[in-house]
Design an enzyme around this catalytic site. Structure first.
Site, short mmCIF file in Angstrom:
data_model
loop_
_atom_site.label_atom_id
_atom_site.label_comp_id
_atom_site.label_asym_id
_atom_site.label_seq_id
_atom_site.Cartn_x
_atom_site.Cartn_y
_atom_site.Cartn_z
N LYS A 43 14.81 -15.19 0.75
CA LYS A 43 13.52 -14.53 0.92
C LYS A 43 13.44 -13.29 0.03
O LYS A 43 14.45 -12.83 -0.50
CB LYS A 43 13.31 -14.15 2.39
CG LYS A 43 14.33 -13.18 2.95
CD LYS A 43 14.08 -12.92 4.42
CE LYS A 43 15.11 -11.95 4.99
NZ LYS A 43 14.84 -11.60 6.40
N ARG A 141 11.68 -9.99 18.51
CA ARG A 141 10.93 -10.10 17.26
C ARG A 141 10.13 -11.40 17.24
O ARG A 141 8.90 -11.36 17.17
CB ARG A 141 11.87 -9.99 16.06
CG ARG A 141 11.15 -9.93 14.74
CD ARG A 141 12.07 -9.58 13.59
NE ARG A 141 13.05 -10.61 13.30
CZ ARG A 141 13.89 -10.57 12.27
NH1 ARG A 141 13.87 -9.53 11.44
NH2 ARG A 141 14.77 -11.53 12.06
N TYR A 270 7.32 16.61 -13.58
CA TYR A 270 6.28 17.10 -12.68
C TYR A 270 6.83 18.17 -11.74
O TYR A 270 7.89 18.00 -11.14
CB TYR A 270 5.73 15.95 -11.84
CG TYR A 270 4.89 14.96 -12.59
CD1 TYR A 270 3.72 15.36 -13.22
CD2 TYR A 270 5.25 13.62 -12.65
CE1 TYR A 270 2.93 14.45 -13.92
CE2 TYR A 270 4.47 12.70 -13.34
CZ TYR A 270 3.31 13.11 -13.96
OH TYR A 270 2.54 12.22 -14.64
N MET A 319 6.43 7.65 -12.09
CA MET A 319 6.12 6.27 -11.70
C MET A 319 6.85 5.27 -12.59
O MET A 319 7.33 4.24 -12.11
CB MET A 319 4.61 6.02 -11.77
CG MET A 319 4.22 4.60 -11.35
SD MET A 319 2.45 4.28 -11.40
CE MET A 319 1.88 5.21 -9.99
#
Length: 386
Positions: A43, A141, A270, A319
């Protein structure tokens, strides 16, 4: 010297070591008794490692079946030509039952409404819908309550379009030695299975072990084990480390895109959270940022490897890019080293010479787990298989 293949479009990538993946898969397979099957959990794009390529390696090394989290993940494997059994580790929306039948993807089942809709669709196509029954034993769950499993099966077993291919539960504390909850969950699960079998109900392949349970509890292997994080060379817990040797599969690399010697006192990034404190300090940039999985919370806390030496990351991680500092051969430098140049290799995670930065190291700095780290890195960075 190791040659690192770099994508043409961007100087940042993840390397996936297929040899390490093969060795890890075989190491887990060797822990199972003959006849016990192994379901490889792929997954989240194989925890960021690339599901399609990983499935091929894992199957060749001994994996029998594969588990995903979503219908789309299963479809990706089918479109790539994967023909081996695929299980979705939860019950998907009812609207996708035809897609499951058409592509021979098994859902987990734990509500009668979904089960009967799935069976109806299978019968309409003159097929039998295979599924695995999920039993809830203490994880809170998914699943049918362990006390209600037999009643649930009685409520759906009349349908000719359904066939139970497996029955499973999931442990919450398998990585904790001598944990009481683990024993309670196992006892609940095996009692539910025994009750169904005593009533003549076919449970299919019975499985409960995740990665740590596969390593630490051979007595609970049953018909099949579900192995996830360990296949990718990451220990699920410190308790498993003495019992199995694993090789990291993912490395994260980049190349330097800019190098400067800023004046003393210059700020970096930044917020100007870092200032150049002295002469002979290089500031180098490479193209990996928080959109690539390098969490902004790591700003000013982590190292990268260059020329086999640790260099501190400085300034706020952006980013798409971030910076590191190099003290160049000065007696005042904490880690003196040669100059860094445009195009030099940067290792964010993995080995360079005798040094290594692990997923566990990065996870500790972030306050998370190792496989969240690999999932994050695998989302946008291009994968290079070696």
């Amino acid at each position: 010297m190791v040659q690192h293949r770099c994508p043409d479009t961007r100087w940042s990538w993840v390397e996936i070591d297929k040899g390490a993946l093969r060795r890890n898969t075989r190491a887990f397979k060797e822990k199972l008794e003959p006849g016990v099957r192994m379901m490889a959990v792929v997954k989240a794009d194989a925890y960021g490692h690339g599901a399609v390529e990983c499935v091929k390696v894992m199957h060749a090394a001994g994996a029998d079946q594969f588990a995903v989290a979503t219908v789309e993940e299963g479809l990706e494997l089918r479109r790539a030509g994967v023909t081996w059994p695929i299980l979705i580790l939860s019950e998907p929306p009812m609207e996708c039952v035809q897609t499951l039948i058409e592509n021979d993807i098994m859902p987990s089942v734990y509500t009668p409404e979904f089960a009967l809709a799935y069976g109806e669709c299978a019968a309409a196509f003159d097929k039998v819908g295979k599924y695995h029954l999920a039993i809830e034993t203490g994880m809170a769950r998914i699943g049918v309550g362990w006390k209600d499993a037999l009643e649930f099966r009685h409520s759906i077993d009349f349908h000719r379009g359904l066939s139970c291919a497996g029955t499973f539960t999931h442990f919450a504390t398998a990585d904790v030695p001598n944990d009481w909850t683990f024993g309670l969950q196992y006892r609940r699960f095996t009692e539910a299975v025994a009750e169904m079998r005593a009533a003549g109900v076919d449970c299919g392949l019975v499985h409960c072990d995740n990665t740590p349970a596969t390593v630490l509890h051979p007595e609970t292997h049953l018909d099949m084990c579900r192995v996830g994080v360990g296949l990718y060379g990451m220990q699920p817990a410190e308790s498993t480390r003495p019992h199995i040797s694993l090789d990291p599969v993912m490395s994260v690399r980049a190349r330097v895109t800019r190098v400067v010697y800023p004046p003393v006192g210059s700020g970096v990034g930044y917020g100007q959270t870092y200032s150049v404190a002295r002469q002979n300090v290089q500031i180098a940039t490479f193209p990996i940022g928080y959109a690539d999985g390098l969490a902004r919370s790591l700003s000013g806390k982590m190292d990268v490897l260059v020329h086999g030496t640790r260099c501190p990351q400085v300034g706020n991680i952006c980013m798409d890019q971030c910076m590191f500092a190099v003290d160049v051969n000065t007696t005042r430098a904490a880690r003196p080293m040669d100059e860094v140049h445009y195009g030099d290799l940067v290792t964010v995670m993995g080995a360079d010479g005798d040094e290594r930065i692990t997923a566990e190291e990065i996870a500790d700095l972030r306050g998370t787990i190792n496989y969240e780290v690999t999932c994050n890195f695998g989302a946008r960075l291009e994968k290079v298989y070696i």
